[in-house]
Design an enzyme around this catalytic site. Structure first.
Site, PDB file in Angstrom:
ATOM      1  N   ASP A 248       0.812  -1.210   0.000  1.00 22.23           N
ATOM      2  CA  ASP A 248       0.000   0.000   0.000  1.00 22.23           C
ATOM      3  C   ASP A 248       0.850   1.267   0.000  1.00 22.23           C
ATOM      4  O   ASP A 248       0.488   2.259  -0.634  1.00 22.23           O
ATOM      5  CB  ASP A 248      -0.923  -0.006   1.225  1.00 22.23           C
ATOM      6  CG  ASP A 248      -1.887   1.166   1.237  1.00 22.23           C
ATOM      7  OD1 ASP A 248      -2.386   1.539   0.164  1.00 22.23           O
ATOM      8  OD2 ASP A 248      -2.150   1.700   2.325  1.00 22.23           O
ATOM      9  N   HIS A 253       4.416   5.068  -2.836  1.00 22.42           N
ATOM     10  CA  HIS A 253       4.695   6.383  -2.248  1.00 22.42           C
ATOM     11  C   HIS A 253       6.133   6.492  -1.737  1.00 22.42           C
ATOM     12  O   HIS A 253       6.857   7.436  -2.063  1.00 22.42           O
ATOM     13  CB  HIS A 253       3.752   6.655  -1.068  1.00 22.42           C
ATOM     14  CG  HIS A 253       2.305   6.623  -1.409  1.00 22.42           C
ATOM     15  ND1 HIS A 253       1.816   6.908  -2.665  1.00 22.42           N
ATOM     16  CD2 HIS A 253       1.210   6.357  -0.636  1.00 22.42           C
ATOM     17  CE1 HIS A 253       0.492   6.813  -2.650  1.00 22.42           C
ATOM     18  NE2 HIS A 253       0.113   6.478  -1.441  1.00 22.42           N
TER      19      HIS A 253
END
Length: 482
Positions: A248, A253
Site C-alpha cells: 500500500d 509512495h
C-alpha cells in the site's frame, strides 16, 4: 486566484468505477473545481461508467452529493453546477462483458459533430486491479483502444495503484495494457507525485547552488523518510488484508519519495529524462531478500488490528514497516536511508529529513553532542507544507553552548494562493499529455522486484506488535543503531 494552466484540447473523460469511493471523494470534486476555475477546455464531457443503475439525472445527483460531502461548509452555486452538470453523462456497463461496451461507444459518439469520430478520449480506471485487464481488452474490442482506434483523436488511460500485487502480476498487466495502448498513452498515477512539496524537491535540489554540492555521501550522514498516520485502517479491513502496508505504501509512495531525493540531475525536464534518473535509483537499490531483509527491515502490526472489521483473527498482515535502504552508486554509497511508515502511530506526518555529517571537531560541547545540533533539511509534505533548515547557534549567556534552531519556509504563508490538490494537478497533466509525474513501466517493475524480496523473506512470519499511538515496534531501534 489560479491562472489558467494550459490550453487543453476538447476531450471526453470516461471514468470507469464512477460509483467508487475514490471517484466520490477525489475525482468528482477535483473535476468540478477545475471547471469552476476555468481550468478545463471550452468543450468537455464526463461519462461515468459502472454497474450501478443510474441514468444521466441520477448520476448528476450522485456527483452533486459527492461534491457537497467533500466540502460541507461551502454552498454550491446553482448556475455553476448547472453548467457543469450539463457535461455529465452515464452509461451502465458490466465491465467484464464486451457486448456492453457498444453502448459506451455510442454515448461517446453522441458528443461529437460526426458520428464516425470519437475525438480525444481520456479513460480513468477507478476500479479494483482485478478489473483492469477486462476493461482494457474490452476497450480494444470496441475500437476505443490506443493502438487500433476506430475513432479520431488522441487516447490516454490513467490507471490507479496498486498496479498489480507483485512483480509477476505487474508484468502481466504491463503486457496487457501495452497491447492496447502505447507507453506514451499510459498514465500510472500515484497521487503523492501531485503534491506541491514533492514536486518542489526537484526545484529545491537543482535550482539552488548552495545545496547541490553537498547532496552526496561526503556531506550527508543519513536520510530518513516518514509516512505516518495516527489512525488505523478504518473501514478498509478487506483491502488491507489483501494488500498490507508494504504494497500500500512502500512499493509506491515511499520509493517515489526516495527516488526524488536520491536521483541525479536529469539532462532536461522532459518526462522521460526525469523518469530515467528515478529508474537508475531503483536499479541501484541494494536488494533486500532472505537474511539481508531480516537485518534491515522491521514489520509491525498494531495491537487490536485483528479485531478490526473484515480482518482475520489470525492475520499476519503488516500495518507498519521500517526499512534501512542502501543505494549502491557513486553519490550515495554507504549512506543509510531510513523509512518508517505505518498506521496508528503517535502522529500524522509525511516528511523527509536529510541529516548532515558533524564537523570534524566540536568546540562547543561534549564530543558526542553533535547529533543534537547536526545540520538538517526537513521537507514536510503533510500536514504542513514546509522546508526547514536546522543549524546550531550560541545560546544566550556567557558560556559557549550550542542550541539547534530552524529557519522555515511555509508554502501557504509565502504564496498565499489557492493551490490545486494532487488529483487536480495530475488530471490536468494527463489532459495536457505531461507524463513527468506519472510512473513508467520499468519503474513499476523495479519497485515490485525490490518489495517482493522483502515480502518473501517475511512470508508466514508474525509482525512485531506495537501499541496504538506509539512510535512503532521497539525492535525498530536496532535499525538506527545497526
Amino acid at each position: 486566484m489560479l491562472m489558467k494552466v494550459r490550453d487543453l484540447d476538447n476531450f471526453t473523460f470516461v471514468l470507469f468505477g464512477a460509483n467508487s469511493d475514490l471517484a466520490a471523494r477525489k475525482l468528482f470534486p477535483s473535476i468540478y473545481r477545475l471547471a469552476s476555475w476555468n481550468q478545463l477546455p471550452g468543450r468537455y464531457r464526463v461519462i461515468g461508467v459502472s454497474r450501478s443503475d443510474f441514468d444521466h439525472e441520477t448520476f448528476r445527483a450522485f456527483v452533486r452529493r459527492s461534491i457537497e460531502a467533500d466540502d460541507p461548509g461551502v454552498t454550491i452555486d446553482p448556475e455553476r453546477f448547472e453548467a457543469f452538470s450539463s457535461s455529465l453523462f452515464y452509461v451502465p456497463v458490466d465491465l467484464t462483458r464486451p457486448e456492453d461496451y457498444a453502448a459506451l461507444r455510442d454515448e461517446i459518439r453522441r458528443g461529437v459533430e460526426e458520428e464516425a469520430s470519437c475525438r480525444n478520449l481520456l479513460f480513468y480506471l477507478s476500479t479494483p486491479p482485478s478489473l483492469a485487464a477486462h476493461i482494457i481488452g474490452n476497450l480494444d474490442s470496441a475500437g476505443l483502444g490506443g493502438r487500433r482506434p476506430a475513432c479520431e483523436g488522441w487516447r490516454k488511460i490513467v490507471i490507479e495503484k496498486p498496479y498489480g500485487h507483485d512483480l509477476e502480476s505487474a508484468r502481466e498487466l504491463n503486457r496487457i495494457v501495452g497491447e492496447v495502448f502505447h507507453e506514451e498513452q499510459i498514465y500510472r498515477i500515484d497521487h503523492y507525485l501531485g503534491k506541491e512539496p514533492v514536486q518542489n524537491i526537484l526545484v529545491f535540489r537543482f535550482s539552488n547552488g548552495m545545496f547541490e554540492p553537498l547532496w552526496n555521501r561526503h556531506y550527508i550522514d543519513n536520510v530518513s523518510i516518514t509516512i505516518a498516520e495516527d489512525f488505523g485502517i478504518r473501514e478498509r479491513g478487506a483491502f488491507y488484508e489483501e494488500v498490507g502496508l508494504l504494497r500500500d505504501i512502500v512499493q509506491n509512495h515511499a520509493l517515489q519519495l526516495l527516488a526524488s531525493v536520491a536521483m541525479e540531475p536529469p539532462v532536461d525536464l522532459s518526462a522521460d529524462a526525469v523518469r530515467d534518473e528515478k529508474e537508475k535509483v531503483f536499479r541501484s537499490l541494494r536488494p533486500l531478500a532472505g537474511e539481508a531483509a531480516r537485518q534491515n527491515v522491521v514489520l509491525g502490526q498494531y495491537e487490536g488490528y485483528r479485531r478490526e472489521k473484515n480482518v482475520s483473527p489470525e492475520s499476519l498482515v503488516e500495518t507498519f514497516a521500517a526499512v534501512r535502504f542502501y543505494i549502491d552508486n557513486w553519490r550515495w554509497k554507504g549512506v543509510p536511508f531510513f523509512l518508517k511508515a505505518g498506521k496508528n502511530l503517535s502522529r500524522r506526518v509525511t516528511e523527509i529529513v536529510i541529516t548532515f555529517k558533524c564537523p570534524p571537531q566540536n568546540f562547543f560541547g561534549p564530543p558526542d553532542s553533535c547529533s543534537y545540533t547536526a545540520n538538517q533539511i526537513v521537507i514536510q509534505i503533510q500536514p504542513g507544507e514546509t522546508i526547514s533548515i536546522r543549524f546550531g547557534t550560541k545560546r544566550p549567556g556567557e558560556e559557549l553552548v550550542t542550541d539547534p534552531v530552524f529557519m522555515t519556509f511555509d508554502y501557504n504563508a509565502s504564496f498565499g494562493m489557492e493551490k490545486m490538490s494532487p488529483y487536480q494537478r495530475l488530471l490536468v497533466d494527463a489532459m495536457a499529455g505531461d507524463q513527468m509525474h506519472f510512473i513508467r513501466q520499468d519503474s513499476v517493475e523495479s519497485s515490485w522486484a525490490f518489495v517482493d524480496g522483502i515480502r518473501k523473506a517475511f512470508a508466514g512470519s508474525l509482525p512485531d506488535p506495537y501499541a496504538i499511538h506509539s512510535e512503532g515496534p521497539v525492535s525498530v531501534a536496532r535499525l538506527i543503531g545497526g
